[in-house]
Design a protein around this motif. Structure first.
Motif, PDB file in Angstrom:
ATOM      1  N   MET B 290      -8.720  32.034  13.508  1.00  0.00           N
ATOM      2  CA  MET B 290      -8.335  31.767  14.896  1.00  0.00           C
ATOM      3  C   MET B 290      -8.779  30.358  15.293  1.00  0.00           C
ATOM      4  O   MET B 290      -9.893  29.940  14.964  1.00  0.00           O
ATOM      5  N   ILE B 291      -7.893  29.667  15.999  1.00  0.00           N
ATOM      6  CA  ILE B 291      -8.281  28.345  16.512  1.00  0.00           C
ATOM      7  C   ILE B 291      -9.060  28.580  17.802  1.00  0.00           C
ATOM      8  O   ILE B 291      -8.494  28.981  18.815  1.00  0.00           O
ATOM      9  N   ASN B 292     -10.354  28.382  17.722  1.00  0.00           N
ATOM     10  CA  ASN B 292     -11.195  28.769  18.847  1.00  0.00           C
ATOM     11  C   ASN B 292     -11.153  27.785  20.006  1.00  0.00           C
ATOM     12  O   ASN B 292     -11.362  28.155  21.147  1.00  0.00           O
ATOM     13  N   PHE B 293     -10.916  26.546  19.695  1.00  0.00           N
ATOM     14  CA  PHE B 293     -10.955  25.537  20.749  1.00  0.00           C
ATOM     15  C   PHE B 293      -9.797  24.596  20.530  1.00  0.00           C
ATOM     16  O   PHE B 293      -9.785  23.811  19.585  1.00  0.00           O
ATOM     17  N   LEU B 294      -8.772  24.714  21.379  1.00  0.00           N
ATOM     18  CA  LEU B 294      -7.554  23.942  21.171  1.00  0.00           C
ATOM     19  C   LEU B 294      -7.259  23.156  22.445  1.00  0.00           C
ATOM     20  O   LEU B 294      -7.083  23.728  23.508  1.00  0.00           O
ATOM     21  N   ARG B 295      -7.258  21.845  22.302  1.00  0.00           N
ATOM     22  CA  ARG B 295      -7.016  21.001  23.467  1.00  0.00           C
ATOM     23  C   ARG B 295      -6.045  19.890  23.101  1.00  0.00           C
ATOM     24  O   ARG B 295      -5.982  19.479  21.946  1.00  0.00           O
ATOM     25  N   GLY B 296      -5.329  19.411  24.075  1.00  0.00           N
ATOM     26  CA  GLY B 296      -4.448  18.285  23.818  1.00  0.00           C
ATOM     27  C   GLY B 296      -3.932  17.712  25.118  1.00  0.00           C
ATOM     28  O   GLY B 296      -3.897  18.409  26.139  1.00  0.00           O
ATOM     29  N   GLY B 297      -3.528  16.468  25.080  1.00  0.00           N
ATOM     30  CA  GLY B 297      -3.004  15.821  26.273  1.00  0.00           C
ATOM     31  C   GLY B 297      -1.596  15.330  26.031  1.00  0.00           C
ATOM     32  O   GLY B 297      -0.822  15.957  25.300  1.00  0.00           O
ATOM     33  N   LEU B 298      -1.278  14.194  26.616  1.00  0.00           N
ATOM     34  CA  LEU B 298       0.047  13.606  26.438  1.00  0.00           C
ATOM     35  C   LEU B 298       0.348  13.353  24.964  1.00  0.00           C
ATOM     36  O   LEU B 298       1.439  13.605  24.477  1.00  0.00           O
ATOM     37  N   LEU B 328      -0.910   7.737  25.159  1.00  0.00           N
ATOM     38  CA  LEU B 328      -0.187   8.308  24.023  1.00  0.00           C
ATOM     39  C   LEU B 328      -0.827   7.877  22.702  1.00  0.00           C
ATOM     40  O   LEU B 328      -0.745   8.581  21.699  1.00  0.00           O
ATOM     41  N   LYS B 329      -1.475   6.704  22.720  1.00  0.00           N
ATOM     42  CA  LYS B 329      -2.199   6.292  21.519  1.00  0.00           C
ATOM     43  C   LYS B 329      -3.547   6.983  21.452  1.00  0.00           C
ATOM     44  O   LYS B 329      -4.188   7.009  20.406  1.00  0.00           O
ATOM     45  N   GLY B 330      -3.986   7.520  22.568  1.00  0.00           N
ATOM     46  CA  GLY B 330      -5.252   8.250  22.568  1.00  0.00           C
ATOM     47  C   GLY B 330      -6.457   7.381  22.824  1.00  0.00           C
ATOM     48  O   GLY B 330      -7.589   7.784  22.559  1.00  0.00           O
ATOM     49  N   ASP B 331      -6.234   6.159  23.357  1.00  0.00           N
ATOM     50  CA  ASP B 331      -7.439   5.349  23.575  1.00  0.00           C
ATOM     51  C   ASP B 331      -7.598   4.953  25.038  1.00  0.00           C
ATOM     52  O   ASP B 331      -7.992   3.846  25.362  1.00  0.00           O
ATOM     53  N   TYR B 332      -7.250   5.846  25.944  1.00  0.00           N
ATOM     54  CA  TYR B 332      -7.497   5.563  27.355  1.00  0.00           C
ATOM     55  C   TYR B 332      -8.531   6.552  27.878  1.00  0.00           C
ATOM     56  O   TYR B 332      -8.351   7.766  27.780  1.00  0.00           O
ATOM     57  N   VAL B 333      -9.633   6.009  28.428  1.00  0.00           N
ATOM     58  CA  VAL B 333     -10.682   6.893  28.950  1.00  0.00           C
ATOM     59  C   VAL B 333     -10.638   6.869  30.471  1.00  0.00           C
ATOM     60  O   VAL B 333     -10.725   5.810  31.095  1.00  0.00           O
ATOM     61  N   ASP B 358     -14.559  15.656  25.584  1.00  0.00           N
ATOM     62  CA  ASP B 358     -15.932  15.908  25.995  1.00  0.00           C
ATOM     63  C   ASP B 358     -16.024  17.163  26.874  1.00  0.00           C
ATOM     64  O   ASP B 358     -15.419  17.213  27.951  1.00  0.00           O
ATOM     65  N   VAL B 359     -16.756  18.169  26.425  1.00  0.00           N
ATOM     66  CA  VAL B 359     -16.792  19.405  27.222  1.00  0.00           C
ATOM     67  C   VAL B 359     -17.575  19.231  28.516  1.00  0.00           C
ATOM     68  O   VAL B 359     -17.494  20.070  29.404  1.00  0.00           O
ATOM     69  N   ALA B 360     -18.348  18.133  28.616  1.00  0.00           N
ATOM     70  CA  ALA B 360     -19.055  17.873  29.873  1.00  0.00           C
ATOM     71  C   ALA B 360     -18.054  17.827  31.027  1.00  0.00           C
ATOM     72  O   ALA B 360     -18.347  18.251  32.148  1.00  0.00           O
TER      73      ALA B 360
END
Lengths: 310, 375
Positions: B290-298, B328-333, B358-360
């Motif tokens: 099972m995938i216990n922690f699955l997250r994703g954005g744009l 979309l490149k994944g480097d925007y914080v 970050d789960v914080a």
């Protein structure tokens, strides 16, 4: 003008309460006037929450299908009247408790409306238009607050008419006799059961129209959270309005305003304790009921045949 | 004919149900697959109506997507409250339909309902939307999936900042839980990236679906001069319609509401749940853990933006698209220190930054400076 555009600040709160009183009170008003007629005849119809929701759903559907929101209002009233008729007939059977039937109608109406209303969540039905009574002001907030729906005006007029009709017409007297003493009504030769059934039908009709206001004007959309208990509150309203149509009007306005208080305060930037302000209408119900209850005597103004007080 | 088929089905069901009971009693759990045949049965539970123009609709769309995948049978149920009722629904899906994977889509389903069922049925997988799965504490057959929709909210804020004249934005939210606060904060930070003087006034209505209160809140905000509204409630329909009626702009949420507000709809933050649903179903079919922690954005395709409305100026499109391409490149914080909350306390120190994973951020309990409102 620039000042108005940038917000009213604290003045927004009383304005919002006033506007909210006008916008939110109409369903309370129509349902409580309907219930007032029903209870005057000696019956209590707790099912008006279900009737309200059925009215909202069928009004929305009819407006969508016919393209005319006023036909929607009529359809809502007709469905409400039908449910009223059902309640009226069932309660006329021997040893049937009107409170239990009311709860059954409430659950039935809610469930049926949710079931039949599924395809109506997405489409947009034509809405009722309102009268721009705020044209004299150049402030958009005031103009918006005084966008008044004809159903509200009809409700106010009805409250006045009923106030006099109960007192001064033969019809009003008949209704009150039936509600106050079955024996006396029979002695006078009035038929008790038809009067009661008719009163319940009229109550159902008004509650259905109240539902159409919800779905066709404000907030103006059909979904399952639409009523959130307004029908029940309106029934309670009748009790502390002491079965007086004019007091129903004031109580409905008070409730509408109280409901607008929480959002208005948060919009003005006062956001501490908003749970408390959101609970204002319910707290108000409790306070008024406690303040007006007299433990040792019958509620003043209560129809004598009402199972609630008998 | 129909009737006899039904009764023979029922007889079969009773027989196999009896068999299952007997088998479980002697402890041979592997035989329980017999009933589900070769199709994988997937259950899905929503808290509201499937077509609410909002959260539940976004999930139902993904469920429709997996329904069309070969070898999948779907059972779903709508309007299940966050009470013991959801346990009963899950249990029925497991016992009667043989569901092996259940999507529990409402936040309040997680604790204790999903956790309890997961302990009772260790060979069934539970995918919960939005909860925070903790390693070592929560069962391994439970997984949590969610999308970083705050990226879209940030872009909403950027677009809103370009069209607002009063520099006041309005946000109507249901409850002050971390996901909602994160959206309010991202929306505000996005707007402030364009103009630091912009404020967001927030109204909490107290529950996920309160149409009358939502309409009141929208009117209240507009009366106070807010000229762009957005929201985080289950069905944004009423709010978007009220904004359109009063002639102010709106940004959507959950699904595309552009058709409700042809004049004022700017853009919106939408879910694209088909991606995580597909991943979870495929993992189950392949027998992978099972995938216990699955997250994703744009970037991962869990969320998307509504197409820009007519009212969005070219400059806003350019700026927002620039930030979007970085995301979309994944480097925007988004949450980069120093960030103060609206009481003046520093919540993220200078030099510190919280990336999306970050789960914080999933325990957020503050509103950033510039938000008018209290939790």
């Amino acid at each position: 003008m620039t000042d108005a555009a940038s917000g009213l600040g604290w003045w927004g709160v009383p304005l919002a309460v006033l506007a909210g009183a006008i916008r939110v009170s109409t369903p309370f008003l129509l349902v409580s006037l309907g219930e007032c007629i029903t209870e005057k005849s000696g019956r209590i119809n707790l099912g008006l929450e279900g009737v309200l929701i059925m009215g909202a759903m069928s009004g929305y559907g009819a407006s969508l299908a016919s393209g005319s929101p006023w036909l929607g209002v009529l359809a809502a009233g007709a469905v409400g009247a039908l449910l009223g008729l059902l309640h009226g007939i069932l309660c006329s059977l021997r040893r049937v408790n009107d409170i239990a039937i009311g709860i059954a109608i409430m659950l039935f109406g809610t469930g049926l409306a949710f079931f039949l209303g599924k395809p109506l969540v997405q489409p947009q039905a034509p809405m009722l238009t309102s009268l721009p009574l705020g044209f004299w002001s150049d402030m958009p907030q005031v103009q918006s607050a005084l966008q008044i729906n004809p159903l509200f005006l009809i409700g106010v007029a009805l409250a006045v008419v009923l106030h006099f009709a109960f007192r001064y017409t033969r019809w009003g007297l008949q209704l009150r006799i039936v509600g106050d003493s079955e024996m006396a009504a029979k002695a006078l030769g009035y038929q008790v059961i038809p009067v009661r059934i008719f009163a319940t039908i009229v109550g159902g009709f008004l509650a259905g129209v109240g539902g159409a206001f919800l779905s066709l004007y404000y907030p103006g959309s059909w979904n399952e959270g639409l009523s959130s208990g307004q029908g029940i509150i309106a029934v309670a309203l009748v009790i502390f309005a002491r079965w007086e149509p004019m007091r129903c009007l004031w109580a409905s306005l008070l409730f509408g305003g109280a409901g607008a208080l929480g959002p208005a305060l948060q919009a003005a930037g006062f956001s501490g304790g908003y749970y408390l302000f959101n609970a204002a209408p319910y707290v108000l119900t409790l306070v008024i009921l406690i303040a007006t209850c007299a433990p040792n005597q019958k509620l003043s103004g209560a129809p004598g045949e009402l199972s609630l007080v008998r | 004919m129909k009737n006899s088929k039904f009764s023979s089905d029922r007889r079969k069901f009773l027989k196999s149900a009896g068999a299952i009971a007997a088998i479980s009693a002697v402890g041979m759990p592997y035989m329980r697959n017999a009933m589900a045949a070769d199709k994988l049965t997937v259950g899905a539970i929503y808290v509201g109506a499937r077509n609410d123009y909002g959260y539940n609709q976004s999930h139902a769309q993904a469920v429709d997507f997996i329904r069309r995948m070969p070898g999948i049978k779907v059972v779903d149920e709508e309007k299940v409250p966050e009470t013991i009722a959801v346990q009963k629904s899950m249990e029925a899906m497991i016992q009667q339909d043989g569901a092996k994977l259940i999507f529990a889509t409402s936040f309040g389903y997680f604790n204790p309902h999903v956790l309890k069922m997961a302990e009772k049925y260790p060979d069934v997988r539970f995918a919960h939307c939005g909860g925070l799965w903790t390693e070592g504490k929560d069962p391994m057959n439970v997984g949590s999936f969610f999308g970083y929709i705050d990226e879209c909210e940030y872009l909403n804020g950027v677009v809103a900042a370009h069209v607002t004249k009063s520099k006041k934005l309005g946000f109507i939210a249901a409850k002050p839980i971390p996901q909602v606060l994160r959206n309010i904060n991202s929306f505000t930070l996005g707007a402030q990236s364009v103009n630091p003087a912009i404020t967001t006034t927030v109204i909490f209505t107290g529950d996920w679906s309160m149409p009358v209160k939502e309409a009141e809140a929208a009117n209240g905000l507009i009366d106070q001069g807010c000229d762009v509204l957005t929201c985080h409630v289950d069905g944004p329909k009423v709010i978007i319609e009220t904004a359109e009626k009063r002639g102010v702009y709106s940004c959507g949420y959950h699904a595309n509401q552009a058709s409700l507000a042809p004049k004022g709809y700017l853009t919106g933050a939408e879910w694209d749940w088909a991606t995580p649903y597909k991943m979870l179903v495929e993992a189950t079919e392949a027998g992978k853990p099972m995938i216990n922690f699955l997250r994703g954005g744009l970037k991962e395709g869990f969320v998307k933006m509504s197409p820009y409305g007519k009212a969005v100026p070219a400059k806003a499109r350019k700026v927002a698209d620039g930030i979007k391409s970085k995301m979309l490149k994944g480097d925007y914080v988004i949450f980069k220190g120093p960030i103060k909350d609206n009481t003046g306390k520093i919540v993220i120190e200078a030099g510190k930054s919280h990336g999306q994973q970050d789960v914080a951020l999933e325990q957020m309990n503050y509103l950033v400076a510039g938000v008018v409102g209290k939790i």
